[in-house]
Motif scaffolding. Structure first.
Motif, PDB file in Angstrom:
ATOM      1  N   VAL A   1      -1.165   1.488  -3.959  1.00  0.00           N
ATOM      2  CA  VAL A   1      -1.543   0.291  -4.708  1.00  0.00           C
ATOM      3  C   VAL A   1      -2.905   0.510  -5.352  1.00  0.00           C
ATOM      4  O   VAL A   1      -3.668   1.396  -4.951  1.00  0.00           O
ATOM      5  N   GLU A   2      -3.184  -0.311  -6.339  1.00  0.00           N
ATOM      6  CA  GLU A   2      -4.522  -0.381  -6.922  1.00  0.00           C
ATOM      7  C   GLU A   2      -5.044  -1.780  -6.646  1.00  0.00           C
ATOM      8  O   GLU A   2      -4.384  -2.781  -6.959  1.00  0.00           O
TER       9      GLU A   2
ATOM     10  N   GLN B   1      -5.951   4.964   2.996  1.00  0.00           N
ATOM     11  CA  GLN B   1      -6.637   6.134   2.461  1.00  0.00           C
ATOM     12  C   GLN B   1      -6.933   5.925   0.980  1.00  0.00           C
ATOM     13  O   GLN B   1      -6.046   5.593   0.197  1.00  0.00           O
ATOM     14  N   GLN B   2      -8.183   6.113   0.588  1.00  0.00           N
ATOM     15  CA  GLN B   2      -8.600   5.930  -0.798  1.00  0.00           C
ATOM     16  C   GLN B   2      -8.366   7.218  -1.581  1.00  0.00           C
ATOM     17  O   GLN B   2      -8.734   8.301  -1.131  1.00  0.00           O
TER      18      GLN B   2
ATOM     19  N   ARG C   1      -7.875   2.828  -5.863  1.00  0.00           N
ATOM     20  CA  ARG C   1      -6.498   3.230  -5.579  1.00  0.00           C
ATOM     21  C   ARG C   1      -6.386   3.663  -4.120  1.00  0.00           C
ATOM     22  O   ARG C   1      -7.212   4.418  -3.629  1.00  0.00           O
ATOM     23  N   TYR C   2      -5.322   3.179  -3.436  1.00  0.00           N
ATOM     24  CA  TYR C   2      -5.187   3.411  -2.004  1.00  0.00           C
ATOM     25  C   TYR C   2      -3.751   3.787  -1.647  1.00  0.00           C
ATOM     26  O   TYR C   2      -2.790   3.322  -2.288  1.00  0.00           O
ATOM     27  N   ILE C   3      -3.623   4.617  -0.594  1.00  0.00           N
ATOM     28  CA  ILE C   3      -2.340   4.875   0.052  1.00  0.00           C
ATOM     29  C   ILE C   3      -2.382   4.195   1.408  1.00  0.00           C
ATOM     30  O   ILE C   3      -3.222   4.520   2.253  1.00  0.00           O
TER      31      ILE C   3
END
Length: 311
Positions: free
Chosen positions: A83-84, A105-106, A112-114
């Motif tokens: 996602v952002e 996690q960035q 933006r991230y996981i």
């Protein structure tokens, strides 16, 4: 007494000295250890105690959780959402989703991230992301429990095959039980210690950390064979040969540790969790390899050369 290292007076003074007045590079000298001051029991006690504590941690972890090391979704199955968002990592982890969040996690920039979940059911997770005004859904993926179990089986087989191949290679090279056992025992300890530390610090076993453990097997064998080869096959006394091996082995290991430490710190700063975990596992494993090679392995070789071969 033996060797040519110049470490006297203030002990460590002069370990790092300029190569020339025009150069910014430094020469590292490995201090010459006087092994004659220590008995075999004194030398072998520290690595065996550390190995025993590590095995106790893994055994306790198995009794409590059912696995000696906490597995990641690579082995248990789960979901990942990209996602952002303008929300912080803590807000995404604690207050946004109904499903328990494993990690955030960035990546690729500031927003933006996981996001990783234990659940393999993506529908409610995606619905939350799509309906939120504070994040933009970019993508998702799942690892099924069946695929995770297959990954786990392949990881165990891979480590087992690496250990078996390493053992056969070492025995074929030295044709003697004690030097071969020394190498195998050192490599085993080099694996067990990082696994125990991973449990204590909450680092889960993933395909990336398995790759790091396989690298440690190769590195451990390399440093131990270097020592065994100098002591058993080259000319010179035991202590002189040991110091020759240390000058190469210790320098090589410390250089690798520095590189992995830089990688782990950089990955932590930029939020690359997998690379940080790999770097940390390698740093711990290489530190364990220094202890096991130049305390445990040296002790077994000294016993073999001065006592074992006479019987």
């Amino acid at each position: 007494m033996y060797g040519t290292a110049d470490v006297s007076g203030s002990d460590w003074e002069g370990l790092f000295r300029p190569v020339s007045h025009r150069s910014v590079m430094f020469e590292f000298e490995v201090p010459e250890v006087d092994y004659t001051q220590y008995s075999n029991r004194q030398l072998v006690a520290v690595p065996l105690v550390v190995l025993g504590l590590a095995l106790a941690v893994l055994g306790g972890w198995y009794l409590v959780t059912g696995a000696p090391v906490s597995p990641s979704i690579d082995f248990t199955g789960g979901s990942e959402l990209t996602v952002e968002s303008s929300l912080s990592q803590a807000e995404l982890r604690d207050n946004t989703f109904d499903e328990p969040v494993v990690s955030v996690q960035q990546v690729e920039g500031e927003n933006r991230y996981i996001i990783t979940f234990d659940s393999s059911n993506l529908e409610p997770i995606e619905e939350t992301a799509r309906s939120s005004d504070q994040m933009e859904f970019l993508g998702s993926g799942t690892t099924s429990p069946i695929f995770g179990q297959e990954n786990q089986r392949l990881a165990v087989v891979g480590i087992g095959v690496a250990f078996l191949g390493m053992s056969l290679l070492v025995f074929a090279m030295f044709r003697s039980v004690v030097p071969s056992i020394a190498v195998v025992l050192s490599a085993f300890s080099d694996l067990v210690i990082p696994l125990a530390v991973m449990n204590l610090l909450g680092i889960k076993l993933s395909l990336g950390t398995v790759a790091a453990l396989l690298m440690l097997i190769g590195y451990s064998v390399d440093s131990d064979i270097l020592l065994n080869n100098h002591v058993l096959r080259r000319s010179g006394g035991f202590y002189e040969s040991t110091y020759r091996a240390m000058r190469t082995g210790v320098t090589m290991t410390l250089t690798s540790m520095a590189a992995m430490a830089v990688m782990a710190i950089s990955a932590t700063i930029f939020g690359i969790e997998l690379m940080a975990s790999i770097g940390f596992v390698l740093v711990v494993g290489l530190a364990a390899d220094l202890m096991n090679t130049y305390m445990l392995n040296v002790t077994l070789l000294r016993w073999y050369k001065y006592e074992g071969v006479k019987r």
